[in-house]
Design an enzyme around this catalytic site. Structure first.
Site, PDB file in Angstrom:
ATOM      1  N   CYS A  81     -31.754  26.219  24.946  1.00  0.00           N
ATOM      2  CA  CYS A  81     -32.291  25.079  25.814  1.00  0.00           C
ATOM      3  C   CYS A  81     -32.096  25.257  27.335  1.00  0.00           C
ATOM      4  CB  CYS A  81     -31.640  23.646  25.398  1.00  0.00           C
ATOM      5  SG  CYS A  81     -32.714  22.343  25.991  1.00  0.00           S
ATOM      6  N   HIS A 168     -32.573  23.355  19.781  1.00  0.00           N
ATOM      7  CA  HIS A 168     -31.588  23.395  19.297  1.00  0.00           C
ATOM      8  C   HIS A 168     -31.050  23.933  17.779  1.00  0.00           C
ATOM      9  CE1 HIS A 168     -29.874  21.402  23.071  1.00  0.00           C
ATOM     10  NE2 HIS A 168     -30.846  20.861  23.292  1.00  0.00           N
ATOM     11  N   GLU A 170     -28.405  24.255  16.643  1.00  0.00           N
ATOM     12  CA  GLU A 170     -27.075  23.774  16.223  1.00  0.00           C
ATOM     13  C   GLU A 170     -27.328  22.319  15.343  1.00  0.00           C
ATOM     14  OE1 GLU A 170     -27.218  22.508  20.551  1.00  0.00           O
ATOM     15  OE2 GLU A 170     -27.980  23.966  19.084  1.00  0.00           O
TER      16      GLU A 170
END
Length: 510
Positions: A81, A168, A170
């Protein structure tokens, strides 16, 4: 330090989640502020670097500007990001403020053949959260993924070792995020994936033996997972030179002091139990403000623990159950976060006692602590215990604390928690408890009017306590528990169920 992935934090709310995902791959990692990058420039144990996102824009004058010299080009880098925007800007690509902030689910419409996306197909869902957009690649970049709205959703710098994603990986909403991190960490970085509970125990016990030598350690046990696992690690390293102290502050659950003390003795720990209920009740007398109650409990605990520790001769170390989220918070990008409520850990104790501090769990997340506890043979009743606040029932009794109120709430709490266990619901809940409200209400029992206390039940689901949702317990179960509480606990005639999520509400009421 074992081989490691270095995570450089730009202030993203998701940074801890990156670390948790890397640890799920059995690879050790550490989070450090972006400004500390140069401390690791020559570290041979660093296998790769991940740059986190950030609430900042690359166009802001004080935006994080990470110095990757000595790292970029030597080890693989994955920029996420904001990190992707930062490296794109450095590579000469246009990074523009988005007219509409791109937030939420998106799908990768194209993916080129490359190692970062091995096993991931076009159409996969990703999670976007950014206010700047890389609108086109520079000559130093190769686009490796796009969405219909984001032309540069992922890219590779032509140096061959630097990758970047605008989304993202994660977060849970990125369907193949763990696969992407697997490709980067185990594939591109060639990490061995041998960070396991068994390996942690062996390494930590050996390190503790060397660090502590023949010294004595004193440690406060709470009955919770963190302090218990810390005690077992220290016990394995130094045996009888570990002196554990378990204080009954009068604010524990019903019968918990005796039950937990017996569990510790079965584990072979060298433990002293201290009944200090009257001291805590005296310190709390007349206090209603939550912060004042927390501080009174903390101060009294220090007095009691200090007194008991001085009964042991030649102690040189204080053991603590500090875990990794506490460490990360203390060295966050922007300094410690705003205090929502005073922390219940033993702050200030080392300075008063002039002891060195040993923290065997300071590298572990909560779920890892539990896995290590299982490896060490910790009592399942302690291992699976819900988190319980350090100030205990004092912050579940709104208003002044009295022994009578504690006794009443202990009975209510016992019925609720035992009911969860009996119905097989306990392990589905992250945390549960009862709150005694400063409210009385009219009721009818038999033919008589009553004017008695109201209690609230609280049960939440969560993974780490940072966010939580109220638990959708069966209506039939709640009805039985309410009926049982009102019939069995004298002084209660109304039960309510808290359906607030965190945020905006906290898990505890105080």
């Amino acid at each position: 330090m074992p081989e490691s992935i270095l995570i450089l934090d730009h202030g993203s709310q998701y940074t801890q989640l990156i670390a948790r995902r890397v640890r799920e791959l059995n690879v050790y990692c550490e989070i450090h502020p972006f400004s500390k990058a140069q401390q690791f420039a020559d570290d041979p144990n660093i296998k790769g670097v991940i740059l986190s996102g950030s609430p900042s824009s690359v166009h802001e004058p004080n935006a994080p500007d990470t110095d990757l010299s000595g790292l970029q080009g030597r080890v693989p880098v994955l920029a996420v990001c904001y990190g992707a925007q930062l490296l794109a800007k450095r590579a000469g690509a246009p990074v523009e403020r988005s007219k509409v902030r791109e937030y939420g689910r998106a799908h990768l419409s194209t993916i080129s053949e490359n190692h970062l996306f091995d096993g991931i197909d076009a159409g996969t869902q990703v999670w976007m959260s950014h206010g700047d957009t890389i609108t086109a690649p520079s000559e130093a970049m190769e686009v490796i993924a796009s969405t219909d709205d984001v032309p540069v959703a992922a890219y590779r710098l032509l140096d061959g070792l630097t990758y970047a994603v605008q989304f993202h990986p994660e977060v849970y909403h990125t369907t193949d995020g763990l696969q992407l991190l697997h490709n980067f960490v185990l594939g591109i970085c060639n990490a061995s994936g041998d960070w396991t509970p068994h390996g942690f125990v062996e390494h930590t016990v050996e390190r503790l033996k060397q660090e502590l030598g023949n010294d004595k350690v004193v440690l406060a046990l709470s009955g919770g997972v963190d302090s218990s696992v810390a005690a077992l690690l220290l016990d394995r390293a130094i045996d009888e030179r570990l002196h554990c102290i378990f204080v009954d502050n009068g604010l524990l659950r019903k019968d918990e002091y005796a039950r937990v003390l017996e569990s510790y003795r079965h584990l072979g720990l060298n433990i002293t139990g201290v009944d200090a209920r009257s001291e805590f009740y005296a310190a709390l007398k007349g206090l209603e403000d939550p912060e004042e109650k927390r501080k009174a409990i903390g101060s009294t605990f220090i007095d009691v623990f200090d007194r008991e520790a001085h009964r042991i001769s030649d102690v040189k170390w204080l053991g603590q159950g500090t875990i990794y989220p506490d460490v990360i918070e203390s060295v966050s990008v922007n300094g410690p976060s705003v205090t929502i409520k005073s922390h219940h850990n033993v702050g200030g104790l080392p300075a008063r006692m002039k002891l060195k501090v040993v923290e065997p769990l300071r590298l572990l997340f909560k779920d890892e602590v539990r896995r290590v506890g299982r490896e060490l043979g910790l009592d399942p009743n302690i291992l699976g215990r819900h988190p319980f606040p350090g100030p205990g029932l004092a912050i579940r009794i709104l208003g002044e604390i009295t022994p009578e109120k504690v006794a009443l709430l202990q009975e209510v709490d016992h019925i609720f928690i035992q009911g969860l266990r009996d119905e097989g619901l306990y392990d589905q809940v992250w945390q549960a408890g009862a709150i005694l409200l400063p409210v009385r209400s009219v009721g009818v029992m038999g033919d008589e009017r009553t004017y008695e206390n109201a209690v609230a039940l609280r049960a939440v689901t969560s993974t780490d306590g940072m966010t939580a949702d109220w638990c959708h317990l069966p209506y039939e179960f709640l009805a039985r528990i309410s009926n049982s509480i009102i019939n069995r606990v004298r002084g209660v005639n109304r039960v309510v169920y808290d359906i607030s999520s965190k945020p905006p509400a906290t898990i505890e009421w105080e």
